[in-house]
Design a protein around this motif. Structure first.
Motif, PDB file in Angstrom:
ATOM      1  N   ARG A 127       0.848  -1.192   0.000  1.00  7.74           N
ATOM      2  CA  ARG A 127       0.000   0.000   0.000  1.00  7.74           C
ATOM      3  C   ARG A 127       0.884   1.243   0.000  1.00  7.74           C
ATOM      4  NH1 ARG A 127      -5.335  -1.707   1.496  1.00  7.74           N
ATOM      5  NH2 ARG A 127      -5.378  -3.834   0.658  1.00  7.74           N
ATOM      6  N   SER A 172      -3.265   5.247  -2.989  1.00  2.24           N
ATOM      7  CA  SER A 172      -4.397   6.122  -2.697  1.00  2.24           C
ATOM      8  C   SER A 172      -3.903   7.532  -2.387  1.00  2.24           C
ATOM      9  CB  SER A 172      -5.178   5.604  -1.480  1.00  2.24           C
ATOM     10  OG  SER A 172      -5.662   4.297  -1.677  1.00  2.24           O
ATOM     11  N   PRO A 231      -8.487   8.028  10.196  1.00  2.00           N
ATOM     12  CA  PRO A 231      -9.423   7.026   9.671  1.00  2.00           C
ATOM     13  C   PRO A 231      -9.255   6.737   8.181  1.00  2.00           C
ATOM     14  CG  PRO A 231     -10.548   8.452  11.224  1.00  2.00           C
ATOM     15  CD  PRO A 231      -9.189   9.057  10.999  1.00  2.00           C
ATOM     16  N   PRO A 232      -9.134   7.769   7.317  1.00  2.00           N
ATOM     17  CA  PRO A 232      -8.897   7.442   5.901  1.00  2.00           C
ATOM     18  C   PRO A 232      -7.564   6.752   5.666  1.00  2.00           C
ATOM     19  CG  PRO A 232      -8.827   9.817   6.243  1.00  2.00           C
ATOM     20  CD  PRO A 232      -9.373   9.224   7.498  1.00  2.00           C
ATOM     21  N   LEU A 234      -6.006   4.674   7.717  1.00  2.00           N
ATOM     22  CA  LEU A 234      -6.152   3.274   8.120  1.00  2.00           C
ATOM     23  C   LEU A 234      -6.977   2.498   7.107  1.00  2.00           C
ATOM     24  CD1 LEU A 234      -6.707   3.636  11.974  1.00  2.00           C
ATOM     25  CD2 LEU A 234      -4.640   2.891  10.777  1.00  2.00           C
ATOM     26  N   HIS A 235      -8.012   3.126   6.557  1.00  2.00           N
ATOM     27  CA  HIS A 235      -8.814   2.442   5.535  1.00  2.00           C
ATOM     28  C   HIS A 235      -7.962   2.157   4.303  1.00  2.00           C
ATOM     29  CE1 HIS A 235     -11.914   1.829   2.414  1.00  2.00           C
ATOM     30  NE2 HIS A 235     -12.674   1.418   3.417  1.00  2.00           N
ATOM     31  N   ALA A 236      -7.165   3.153   3.882  1.00  2.00           N
ATOM     32  CA  ALA A 236      -6.315   2.968   2.700  1.00  2.00           C
ATOM     33  C   ALA A 236      -5.290   1.855   2.909  1.00  2.00           C
ATOM     34  CB  ALA A 236      -5.614   4.268   2.349  1.00  2.00           C
ATOM     35  N   THR A 238      -5.623  -0.800   5.127  1.00  2.00           N
ATOM     36  CA  THR A 238      -6.136  -2.097   5.577  1.00  2.00           C
ATOM     37  C   THR A 238      -7.325  -2.641   4.793  1.00  2.00           C
ATOM     38  OG1 THR A 238      -7.604  -1.055   7.228  1.00  2.00           O
ATOM     39  CG2 THR A 238      -5.358  -1.596   7.934  1.00  2.00           C
ATOM     40  N   SER A 239      -8.051  -1.780   4.075  1.00  4.02           N
ATOM     41  CA  SER A 239      -9.237  -2.253   3.369  1.00  4.02           C
ATOM     42  C   SER A 239      -8.870  -3.140   2.184  1.00  4.02           C
ATOM     43  CB  SER A 239     -10.057  -1.059   2.870  1.00  4.02           C
ATOM     44  OG  SER A 239     -11.130  -1.492   2.053  1.00  4.02           O
ATOM     45  N   PRO A 242      -9.227  -0.385  -1.128  1.00  2.76           N
ATOM     46  CA  PRO A 242      -8.966   1.016  -0.756  1.00  2.76           C
ATOM     47  C   PRO A 242      -9.469   1.963  -1.838  1.00  2.76           C
ATOM     48  CG  PRO A 242      -6.955  -0.064  -1.472  1.00  2.76           C
ATOM     49  CD  PRO A 242      -7.987  -1.144  -1.375  1.00  2.76           C
ATOM     50  N   ARG A 243      -9.923   3.120  -1.404  1.00  2.14           N
ATOM     51  CA  ARG A 243     -10.416   4.120  -2.355  1.00  2.14           C
ATOM     52  C   ARG A 243      -9.244   4.813  -3.048  1.00  2.14           C
ATOM     53  NH1 ARG A 243     -14.235   6.660   2.302  1.00  2.14           N
ATOM     54  NH2 ARG A 243     -15.547   4.810   2.618  1.00  2.14           N
ATOM     55  N   TYR A 246      -9.428  10.114  -0.744  1.00  2.00           N
ATOM     56  CA  TYR A 246     -10.095  10.303   0.535  1.00  2.00           C
ATOM     57  C   TYR A 246     -10.112  11.800   0.861  1.00  2.00           C
ATOM     58  CZ  TYR A 246      -9.322   5.276   1.377  1.00  2.00           C
ATOM     59  OH  TYR A 246      -9.298   3.900   1.285  1.00  2.00           O
TER      60      TYR A 246
END
Length: 275
Positions: A127, A172, A231-232, A234-236, A238-239, A242-243, A246
């Protein structure tokens, strides 16, 4: 197995908040900073830390090697965050100052990615998260050098995302608006280093610029703390999906929307009121 994430620009602000947050999210942060005293302070806090100066390719290479060693040969993530803003009307910004802006905000990031990416590609996963800005979406007066670096970063990241398709490595962008960090203090120092207001036709507006940069506390009512970017991030990291982008803070979401809907002349009327 621990997943290690290298973070640049951890002396304060978003980078420091990210390094602290990752420790409690099942990821292991490797914080980096330009100055040895900041690296020592990060280590005293209990963080893994390496020295890495984004203006120096040798330092980038040494910092990447040190981070890879700490991570056992492979980094799962990279959060490119270290950057600064060079204020001033473009006609007043020396070419050397514009080049320095790109060295830190884009070229240094590119060189670091080139050190880290081969191991990610060999592992088939990874990532990369790039900290952009609302000023990578819309332009504002007297922020041209920073605007240019972030617009370039947006295009760079979009291109790299296309080139990484199917590799298992995802990239991301985080796009913050006003965040309470040391950014204004650093921008003020860059302004005074390279711009002489007395010699500029913009000197009256520069008084407003300096007042904004010298203001204590939040820059406006939409300013959020550095932790708003966590939060964004961590999402980028771990998801499973990822989007690509953000947006963080209301101004970023607003201007992204206005850029799509308004004619350029109307958007210029809004953006032209910035100082």
């Amino acid at each position: 197995m621990s997943r290690f994430v290298l973070i640049t620009g951890c002396s304060s602000g978003i980078g420091l908040a990210a390094a602290r947050a990752l420790q409690g999210a099942g990821l292991t942060a490797i914080a980096s900073a330009r100055r040895p005293e900041d690296v020592a302070r990060l280590k005293e806090e209990g963080l893994l830390a390496v020295q890495l100066d984004l203006d120096d390719e040798a330092s980038i290479e040494a910092g990447a090697r040190a981070a890879l060693t700490l991570a056992g040969g492979r980094l799962y993530g990279l959060f490119n965050n270290g950057a600064y803003g060079q204020p001033g009307a473009l006609e007043d910004v020396p070419t050397a100052a514009l080049r320095a802006q790109f060295n830190t905000n884009l070229f240094g990031w590119h060189h670091l990615i080139r050190q880290i990416l081969p191991a990610m590609l060999a592992a088939g996963e990874g990532r990369i998260v790039q900290n952009s800005s609302v000023l990578g979406l819309v332009a504002m007066k007297y922020r041209g050098a920073y605007n240019a670096s972030k617009f370039a970063l947006e295009g760079y990241t979009d291109t790299l995302r296309l080139e990484l398709a199917g590799s298992g490595v995802h990239i991301s962008l985080i796009e913050p608006g006003p965040i309470e960090t040391q950014f204004r203090a650093n921008a003020r120092a860059a302004f005074l280093r390279h711009i002489d207001p007395a010699l500029s036709r913009h000197r009256a507006d520069y008084d407003l610029t300096l007042a904004r940069l010298e203001k204590e506390g939040p820059s406006g009512r939409f300013t959020l703390p550095s932790e708003a970017c966590i939060p964004p991030l961590l999402h980028a990291l771990t998801s499973r999906r990822p989007r690509h982008r953000y947006p963080v803070t209301f101004p970023t979401r607003l201007f992204a929307w206005l850029r799509r809907l308004l004619p350029s002349r109307w958007l210029d009327l809004i953006l032209g009121k910035s100082a």
